[in-house]
Motif scaffolding. Sequence first.
Motif, PDB file in Angstrom:
ATOM      1  N   LEU A  62     -35.079 -96.928  -1.009  1.00  0.00           N
ATOM      2  CA  LEU A  62     -34.726 -95.420  -1.081  1.00  0.00           C
ATOM      3  C   LEU A  62     -34.408 -95.068  -2.369  1.00  0.00           C
ATOM      4  O   LEU A  62     -34.741 -94.191  -3.180  1.00  0.00           O
ATOM      5  CB  LEU A  62     -33.551 -95.126  -0.062  1.00  0.00           C
ATOM      6  N   ALA A  63     -33.684 -95.883  -2.978  1.00  0.00           N
ATOM      7  CA  ALA A  63     -33.053 -95.996  -4.397  1.00  0.00           C
ATOM      8  C   ALA A  63     -34.335 -95.977  -5.357  1.00  0.00           C
ATOM      9  O   ALA A  63     -34.434 -95.352  -6.492  1.00  0.00           O
ATOM     10  CB  ALA A  63     -32.177 -96.957  -4.979  1.00  0.00           C
ATOM     11  N   ALA A  64     -35.558 -96.805  -5.148  1.00  0.00           N
ATOM     12  CA  ALA A  64     -36.712 -96.897  -5.925  1.00  0.00           C
ATOM     13  C   ALA A  64     -37.778 -95.985  -5.555  1.00  0.00           C
ATOM     14  O   ALA A  64     -38.769 -96.000  -6.283  1.00  0.00           O
ATOM     15  CB  ALA A  64     -37.346 -98.475  -5.726  1.00  0.00           C
ATOM     16  N   ALA A  65     -37.609 -95.256  -4.470  1.00  0.00           N
ATOM     17  CA  ALA A  65     -38.554 -94.372  -3.990  1.00  0.00           C
ATOM     18  C   ALA A  65     -39.132 -93.297  -5.403  1.00  0.00           C
ATOM     19  O   ALA A  65     -38.323 -92.805  -6.005  1.00  0.00           O
ATOM     20  CB  ALA A  65     -38.054 -93.605  -2.712  1.00  0.00           C
ATOM     21  N   ASP A  66     -40.347 -92.922  -5.083  1.00  0.00           N
ATOM     22  CA  ASP A  66     -40.960 -91.779  -5.914  1.00  0.00           C
ATOM     23  C   ASP A  66     -40.346 -90.459  -5.590  1.00  0.00           C
ATOM     24  O   ASP A  66     -41.785 -89.885  -4.926  1.00  0.00           O
ATOM     25  CB  ASP A  66     -42.374 -91.940  -6.282  1.00  0.00           C
ATOM     26  N   GLY A  67     -39.481 -89.977  -5.454  1.00  0.00           N
ATOM     27  CA  GLY A  67     -39.367 -88.786  -5.075  1.00  0.00           C
ATOM     28  C   GLY A  67     -38.606 -88.221  -3.727  1.00  0.00           C
ATOM     29  O   GLY A  67     -38.598 -89.272  -2.854  1.00  0.00           O
ATOM     30  N   ARG A  68     -38.285 -86.961  -3.507  1.00  0.00           N
ATOM     31  CA  ARG A  68     -37.852 -86.606  -2.048  1.00  0.00           C
ATOM     32  C   ARG A  68     -38.741 -86.861  -0.920  1.00  0.00           C
ATOM     33  O   ARG A  68     -38.341 -87.506   0.144  1.00  0.00           O
ATOM     34  CB  ARG A  68     -37.553 -85.120  -2.083  1.00  0.00           C
ATOM     35  N   ASP A  69     -40.070 -86.403  -0.878  1.00  0.00           N
ATOM     36  CA  ASP A  69     -40.903 -86.812   0.055  1.00  0.00           C
ATOM     37  C   ASP A  69     -41.004 -88.211   0.560  1.00  0.00           C
ATOM     38  O   ASP A  69     -41.164 -88.558   1.735  1.00  0.00           O
ATOM     39  CB  ASP A  69     -42.094 -85.980  -0.166  1.00  0.00           C
TER      40      ASP A  69
END
Length: 203
Positions: A62-69
């Motif tokens: 989640l910390a590395a994810a690319d944005g909200r979606d």
Amino acid sequence: MSPARICAALSHSAGSQAGIHVFLPLATLRLLLGMPMHEIADRVVPLDAILGRAARELGDALAAADGRDHRIDLLDEALRRRLHGIEPPNGQQHHALRLLRARPDLDISAIATEIGWSRKHMADRVRDAIGVGPRAFRRLLRFQTLTGLIAQEADRPDWAGLAAEAGYFDQSHMIREFREFSGLSPTAYLARSLPEGGGLVEA
């Protein structure tokens, strides 16, 4: 899983932090965690203390994810994996919770009798599912109803009318319970409330 309305809270941190607030029905949370809810009631428990490595890996993703979606997709997939194949709540337990929520006119003993349980056994089953006993559950539901009504009547609330609509005996009863659950009077809560359920302004 539909979001559940909860009371606003204030959080403090001595440093930077990041997080995602996920709204889950308590019965669903019981299935997700796989442990009696009363064992963690009124406690702050790190998710990895319950779910282990999977929780840590999800946090990193989640910390590395690319944005909200992307984060929402990760959470949806993690919840689907965790809940896949888990048996739903016991039918009697589910029925007890439904009656406590939908039929405030029914005495708790009458609900237990209808299900075929003793009052003590019902209290134990409700605590297992949601962390508190039947009476406290009903009081919290009433408080939840009231905070929702306050949000709808934010301009000029009729406190006596809201107390009756939420199921309190009278306005004094409403104020006592509101202070117990929130530490504020209803008017102070309203004055500090942010629009559209955005929480409370710190005093």
